[in-house]
Design a protein around this motif. Structure first.
Motif, PDB file in Angstrom:
ATOM      1  N   HIS A  31      43.336  28.457  45.875  1.00  0.00           N
ATOM      2  CA  HIS A  31      42.730  28.460  44.544  1.00  0.00           C
ATOM      3  C   HIS A  31      43.453  27.689  43.443  1.00  0.00           C
ATOM      4  O   HIS A  31      42.852  27.475  42.396  1.00  0.00           O
ATOM      5  CB  HIS A  31      42.544  29.905  44.078  1.00  0.00           C
ATOM      6  N   VAL A  32      44.677  27.284  43.627  1.00  0.00           N
ATOM      7  CA  VAL A  32      45.401  26.644  42.526  1.00  0.00           C
ATOM      8  C   VAL A  32      45.604  25.166  42.826  1.00  0.00           C
ATOM      9  O   VAL A  32      46.159  24.800  43.858  1.00  0.00           O
ATOM     10  CB  VAL A  32      46.753  27.334  42.259  1.00  0.00           C
ATOM     11  N   ASP A  33      45.137  24.331  41.904  1.00  0.00           N
ATOM     12  CA  ASP A  33      45.352  22.888  41.996  1.00  0.00           C
ATOM     13  C   ASP A  33      45.633  22.358  40.600  1.00  0.00           C
ATOM     14  O   ASP A  33      44.732  21.950  39.874  1.00  0.00           O
ATOM     15  CB  ASP A  33      44.134  22.178  42.597  1.00  0.00           C
ATOM     16  N   TYR A  34      46.895  22.401  40.227  1.00  0.00           N
ATOM     17  CA  TYR A  34      47.299  21.909  38.912  1.00  0.00           C
ATOM     18  C   TYR A  34      47.884  20.514  39.075  1.00  0.00           C
ATOM     19  O   TYR A  34      49.065  20.286  38.976  1.00  0.00           O
ATOM     20  CB  TYR A  34      48.315  22.860  38.277  1.00  0.00           C
ATOM     21  N   PRO A  70      48.634  25.915  35.663  1.00  0.00           N
ATOM     22  CA  PRO A  70      49.874  26.266  36.361  1.00  0.00           C
ATOM     23  C   PRO A  70      49.777  27.647  37.007  1.00  0.00           C
ATOM     24  O   PRO A  70      49.163  28.560  36.441  1.00  0.00           O
ATOM     25  CB  PRO A  70      50.932  26.261  35.253  1.00  0.00           C
ATOM     26  N   ALA A  71      50.381  27.803  38.171  1.00  0.00           N
ATOM     27  CA  ALA A  71      50.392  29.101  38.855  1.00  0.00           C
ATOM     28  C   ALA A  71      50.969  30.182  37.946  1.00  0.00           C
ATOM     29  O   ALA A  71      50.517  31.326  37.972  1.00  0.00           O
ATOM     30  CB  ALA A  71      51.182  29.002  40.151  1.00  0.00           C
ATOM     31  N   ALA A  72      51.940  29.821  37.121  1.00  0.00           N
ATOM     32  CA  ALA A  72      52.563  30.797  36.215  1.00  0.00           C
ATOM     33  C   ALA A  72      51.551  31.415  35.258  1.00  0.00           C
ATOM     34  O   ALA A  72      51.680  32.584  34.883  1.00  0.00           O
ATOM     35  CB  ALA A  72      53.694  30.132  35.433  1.00  0.00           C
ATOM     36  N   ASP A  73      50.528  30.657  34.869  1.00  0.00           N
ATOM     37  CA  ASP A  73      49.507  31.200  33.973  1.00  0.00           C
ATOM     38  C   ASP A  73      48.645  32.239  34.672  1.00  0.00           C
ATOM     39  O   ASP A  73      48.170  33.192  34.051  1.00  0.00           O
ATOM     40  CB  ASP A  73      48.637  30.086  33.413  1.00  0.00           C
ATOM     41  N   LEU A  74      48.442  32.086  35.966  1.00  0.00           N
ATOM     42  CA  LEU A  74      47.706  33.092  36.732  1.00  0.00           C
ATOM     43  C   LEU A  74      48.581  34.302  37.014  1.00  0.00           C
ATOM     44  O   LEU A  74      48.102  35.441  37.002  1.00  0.00           O
ATOM     45  CB  LEU A  74      47.167  32.481  38.023  1.00  0.00           C
ATOM     46  N   VAL A  75      49.857  34.088  37.240  1.00  0.00           N
ATOM     47  CA  VAL A  75      50.797  35.209  37.396  1.00  0.00           C
ATOM     48  C   VAL A  75      50.837  36.010  36.101  1.00  0.00           C
ATOM     49  O   VAL A  75      50.868  37.247  36.125  1.00  0.00           O
ATOM     50  CB  VAL A  75      52.207  34.706  37.787  1.00  0.00           C
ATOM     51  N   ASN A  83      40.918  45.639  33.997  1.00  0.00           N
ATOM     52  CA  ASN A  83      39.616  46.183  33.617  1.00  0.00           C
ATOM     53  C   ASN A  83      39.341  47.444  34.437  1.00  0.00           C
ATOM     54  O   ASN A  83      40.183  47.888  35.228  1.00  0.00           O
ATOM     55  CB  ASN A  83      38.510  45.127  33.765  1.00  0.00           C
ATOM     56  N   SER A  84      38.155  47.993  34.294  1.00  0.00           N
ATOM     57  CA  SER A  84      37.825  49.255  34.973  1.00  0.00           C
ATOM     58  C   SER A  84      37.805  49.114  36.491  1.00  0.00           C
ATOM     59  O   SER A  84      37.892  50.103  37.205  1.00  0.00           O
ATOM     60  CB  SER A  84      36.474  49.781  34.479  1.00  0.00           C
ATOM     61  N   ASN A  85      37.683  47.889  36.992  1.00  0.00           N
ATOM     62  CA  ASN A  85      37.699  47.647  38.438  1.00  0.00           C
ATOM     63  C   ASN A  85      39.090  47.298  38.958  1.00  0.00           C
ATOM     64  O   ASN A  85      39.243  46.940  40.126  1.00  0.00           O
ATOM     65  CB  ASN A  85      36.731  46.519  38.801  1.00  0.00           C
ATOM     66  N   GLY A  86      40.090  47.341  38.078  1.00  0.00           N
ATOM     67  CA  GLY A  86      41.454  47.027  38.481  1.00  0.00           C
ATOM     68  C   GLY A  86      41.742  45.536  38.553  1.00  0.00           C
ATOM     69  O   GLY A  86      42.741  45.127  39.127  1.00  0.00           O
ATOM     70  N   MET A  87      40.873  44.709  37.964  1.00  0.00           N
ATOM     71  CA  MET A  87      41.071  43.258  37.963  1.00  0.00           C
ATOM     72  C   MET A  87      41.733  42.830  36.655  1.00  0.00           C
ATOM     73  O   MET A  87      41.532  43.433  35.615  1.00  0.00           O
ATOM     74  CB  MET A  87      39.739  42.524  38.125  1.00  0.00           C
ATOM     75  N   TYR A  88      42.483  41.741  36.749  1.00  0.00           N
ATOM     76  CA  TYR A  88      43.226  41.214  35.612  1.00  0.00           C
ATOM     77  C   TYR A  88      42.617  39.882  35.210  1.00  0.00           C
ATOM     78  O   TYR A  88      42.258  39.068  36.060  1.00  0.00           O
ATOM     79  CB  TYR A  88      44.694  41.016  35.997  1.00  0.00           C
ATOM     80  N   SER A  89      42.508  39.639  33.905  1.00  0.00           N
ATOM     81  CA  SER A  89      41.889  38.418  33.413  1.00  0.00           C
ATOM     82  C   SER A  89      42.909  37.543  32.700  1.00  0.00           C
ATOM     83  O   SER A  89      43.830  38.047  32.050  1.00  0.00           O
ATOM     84  CB  SER A  89      40.753  38.765  32.453  1.00  0.00           C
ATOM     85  N   THR A  90      42.723  36.237  32.817  1.00  0.00           N
ATOM     86  CA  THR A  90      43.577  35.309  32.089  1.00  0.00           C
ATOM     87  C   THR A  90      43.301  35.452  30.584  1.00  0.00           C
ATOM     88  O   THR A  90      42.228  35.899  30.187  1.00  0.00           O
ATOM     89  CB  THR A  90      43.321  33.855  32.534  1.00  0.00           C
ATOM     90  N   TYR A 120      37.313  32.005  32.060  1.00  0.00           N
ATOM     91  CA  TYR A 120      38.388  32.972  32.253  1.00  0.00           C
ATOM     92  C   TYR A 120      38.391  33.316  33.736  1.00  0.00           C
ATOM     93  O   TYR A 120      37.342  33.325  34.378  1.00  0.00           O
ATOM     94  CB  TYR A 120      38.133  34.241  31.428  1.00  0.00           C
ATOM     95  N   VAL A 121      39.557  33.590  34.274  1.00  0.00           N
ATOM     96  CA  VAL A 121      39.689  33.852  35.703  1.00  0.00           C
ATOM     97  C   VAL A 121      40.145  35.289  35.902  1.00  0.00           C
ATOM     98  O   VAL A 121      41.095  35.737  35.262  1.00  0.00           O
ATOM     99  CB  VAL A 121      40.710  32.872  36.341  1.00  0.00           C
ATOM    100  N   ARG A 122      39.440  36.023  36.771  1.00  0.00           N
ATOM    101  CA  ARG A 122      39.815  37.409  37.091  1.00  0.00           C
ATOM    102  C   ARG A 122      40.422  37.450  38.487  1.00  0.00           C
ATOM    103  O   ARG A 122      39.852  36.909  39.434  1.00  0.00           O
ATOM    104  CB  ARG A 122      38.594  38.315  37.043  1.00  0.00           C
ATOM    105  N   VAL A 123      41.572  38.121  38.567  1.00  0.00           N
ATOM    106  CA  VAL A 123      42.297  38.188  39.837  1.00  0.00           C
ATOM    107  C   VAL A 123      42.687  39.622  40.158  1.00  0.00           C
ATOM    108  O   VAL A 123      42.830  40.457  39.271  1.00  0.00           O
ATOM    109  CB  VAL A 123      43.572  37.302  39.810  1.00  0.00           C
TER     110      VAL A 123
END
Length: 140
Positions: A31-34, A70-75, A83-90, A120-123
């Motif tokens: 998923h990451v291509d910076y 950058p991968a660091a931004d997703l970290v 969120n209520s589903n346990g997902m994290y958003s950028t 926005y990306v949810r991970v």
């Protein structure tokens, strides 16, 4: 006996750490291509990247999203409130390319169509690292 339990606990913790690192490495690969590759390849981007990132063998993956940040931004997303589903958003919308398989044939050679957007990306995160791209959205 206590020494054996401690040894097993440490071993399991080490294995969990290794598994987490493997999942994070797989997330990065898929998923990451910076890089500047998307600008250089244009219309061929998805075909090239899906093959290069090993998502076309033995069958063509139907859809995949590449995040151009950058991968660091997703970290960093993993430190946000889930969120209520346990997902994290950028915290900001990122440049993405969504690659979708053309036609219904999942056997190589694979032919993809790409669509670029800012979302926005949810991970899903484990041990502070993103391990699964859940979704993207125009809103946080």
């Amino acid at each position: 006996m206590a020494g054996w339990v401690l040894c097993m606990t440490l071993l399991l913790a080490a294995l969990a750490g290794v598994l987490g690192q493997l999942q994070y490495s797989r997330f990065l690969r898929q998923h990451v291509d910076y890089s500047q590759m998307s600008a250089q390849l244009g219309l061929r981007y998805c075909n090239t990247m899906m093959a290069r990132r090993q998502m076309t063998n033995p069958v063509c993956k139907y859809t995949n999203t590449f995040v151009h940040a950058p991968a660091a931004d997703l970290v960093a997303a993993c430190s946000q409130v889930p969120n209520s589903n346990g997902m994290y958003s950028t915290t900001y919308a990122m440049s993405i390319t969504v690659c979708r398989l053309r036609g219904g044939n999942t056997q190589p050679p694979c032919n993809y169509r790409g669509r670029q957007a800012r979302h926005y990306v949810r991970v899903a995160c484990q041990r502070g690292l993103p391990v699964h791209l859940d979704s993207t959205s125009t809103t946080p």
